[in-house]
Scaffold this active site. Structure first.
Site, short mmCIF file in Angstrom:
data_model
loop_
_atom_site.label_atom_id
_atom_site.label_comp_id
_atom_site.label_asym_id
_atom_site.label_seq_id
_atom_site.Cartn_x
_atom_site.Cartn_y
_atom_site.Cartn_z
N SER A 159 0.77 -1.13 -0.02
CA SER A 159 0.13 -0.22 -0.07
C SER A 159 0.88 1.16 0.01
CB SER A 159 -0.81 -0.03 1.12
OG SER A 159 -1.90 0.91 1.19
N ASN A 160 0.50 2.50 0.47
CA ASN A 160 1.31 3.68 0.31
C ASN A 160 0.50 4.54 1.68
OD1 ASN A 160 -0.98 5.60 -0.76
ND2 ASN A 160 -0.72 4.06 -2.68
#
Ligand code: PMT
Length: 406
Positions: free
Chosen positions: A209-210
């Site tokens: 993810s980020n």
């Protein structure tokens, strides 16, 4: 400025209750009609007499008046109010609000309120930072409660940190901005905004993810909604969601889910498309159905590219609408942003750089440059994401109206 507005002020048990007196004075001075509901604990910090005098209305604490049996209806209070402002909101009250506990008039009014709700937390720094309080704030935000973040400074405990209720003047300006009737320049327009990060499963317990929080996209969605647009937000698992009650939020997890939901929404007919999500560019080619065990050897993960939502929308573009994208860059920012603008067939792109302090992921501020297809550009200095959203939506409106140049 607030003439004719009905504001219900909820006061809870906190040393910051003394600031509620100043807040009521400011609200009344602006022309608002103010009624006050207090918890029993709040009465220990500020007297009902003070609040009744300043608000020019009797104070409500109990479900009924023990003297004459008169019933204080929490339902009609919630219907009367244009805004229910809970300030100060203690950790105890925030937690009860998040979990539907209804053991006093302030809380039953919250549970039945039909109007927008704002809360200004006030507590000691450790209570504020505690995961339980942060979780309550997250739940409340997700349900549309606007949280006026606590400020940092000296606390009643003598400690320094985040937990002070915002000053009455600041709360007034938030209330004013929220309640002032604004020109409905986007009434009748439909908008879709993508928001937050996506999660790409590696196995049932891990993902890629980020750091996107959803703050920038939420500010844009709120701004579009404030101008009368009908807004749908397609959001990955974000920390923040739009607070305008009119915004519809559809939650997705992966880039593939965000693609399907956004393209379907665009195909339903959108005038405005804002692609603000930080969508994963790669996803594990074959996520494991069971938890991957470590065996001491190096693990290689095969990734395949995700489908590009912005490019798909650009391919399907209809005339008359505006497609706005974002570019988050670490190097060659301008060239990369302009290349994305052209490649993805957008009308404008908002460049934010990871190089700029206070810009991009997670923070409450952003510093951007807006590029349009006609070659014009405008630098927006470091401002709150809400202010940046105003400039972005101004540009969208301009483009909808067919004007040229930023
Ligand atoms: O959420 P916050 O914490 O407030 O942070 C805001 C933000 C930094 C996430 C936001 O301002 C931002 O820059 N969003 C775009 C981030 C990004 O993915 O940029 P990009 O340069 O990789 O992508 C270019 C554009 O293509 C973007 O509009 C993106 O939404 C879109 N895209 C990218 C990949 C993909 N598979 N589909 C897409 O639609």
């Amino acid at each position: 400025m607030l003439k004719g507005k009905h504001i219900l002020l909820g006061i809870t048990g906190s040393i910051a209750a003394y600031k509620a007196a100043g807040l009521v004075r400011l609200l009344v001075k602006e022309g608002a009609e103010v009624r006050v509901v207090m918890t029993a604990a709040a009465k220990q910090f500020i007297t009902p007499l003070t609040m009744a005098t300043l608000s020019r209305n009797p104070i409500l604490v109990e479900f009924f008046d023990p003297e004459n049996g008169q019933w204080n209806s929490h339902v009609s209070l919630g219907l009367w109010a244009d805004l229910y402002l809970i300030a100060p909101a203690s950790a105890n009250t925030l937690s009860k609000m998040a979990h539907g506990i209804a053991d006093n008039l302030l809380l039953t009014t919250y549970l039945s309120a039909k109007c927008p709700v704002m809360a200004a937390p006030a507590m000691d720094l450790d209570m504020y930072a505690h995961p339980a309080t942060q979780e309550s704030l997250r739940i409340l935000r997700e349900r549309g409660v606007r949280i006026i973040e606590a400020a940092s400074g000296e606390l009643a405990s003598g400690l320094e940190g985040k937990g002070r209720m915002e000053e009455p003047e600041k709360i007034l300006s938030v209330v004013r901005a929220f309640l002032q009737s604004r020109p409905q320049t986007l009434a009748g327009r439909r908008a879709v905004v993508t928001s937050g990060p996506t999660r790409e499963a590696i196995d049932p317990v891990r993902f890629i993810s980020n750091h996107s929080s959803g703050k920038m996209a939420s500010a844009i969605a709120d701004e579009l909604s404030g101008r009368g647009a009908q807004v749908t937000v397609i959001s990955g698992p974000a920390a923040v969601y739009p607070s305008s009650p009119g915004v519809e939020v559809r939650k997705v997890v992966s880039a593939a889910e965000m693609y399907e939901a956004t393209v379907a929404e665009y195909d339903r007919g959108c005038d405005i498309t804002v692609l603000c999500a930080a969508v994963a560019d790669f996803t594990p080619a074959s996520p494991s159905e069971t938890k991957i065990k470590k065996d001491g050897s190096v693990m290689t993960l095969e990734l395949r590219p995700t489908r590009d939502i912005a490019a798909a929308i650009g391919d399907r573009r209809r005339s008359g609408g505006v497609i706005a994208g974002f570019a988050l860059e670490t190097d060659n920012a301008r060239d990369n942003a302009l290349s994305k603008l052209r490649r993805k067939n957008m009308d404008m792109i908002v460049l934010n750089s990871m190089e700029d302090k206070g810009a991009g992921f997670g923070v409450d501020t952003n510093k951007v440059t807006i590029f349009r297809r006609d070659g014009s550009s405008r630098d927006i200095p470091l401002e709150s994401k809400a202010e940046v959203a105003v400039s972005i939506v101004d540009n969208i409106e301009d483009l909808l109206g067919g004007q040229k140049g930023c």
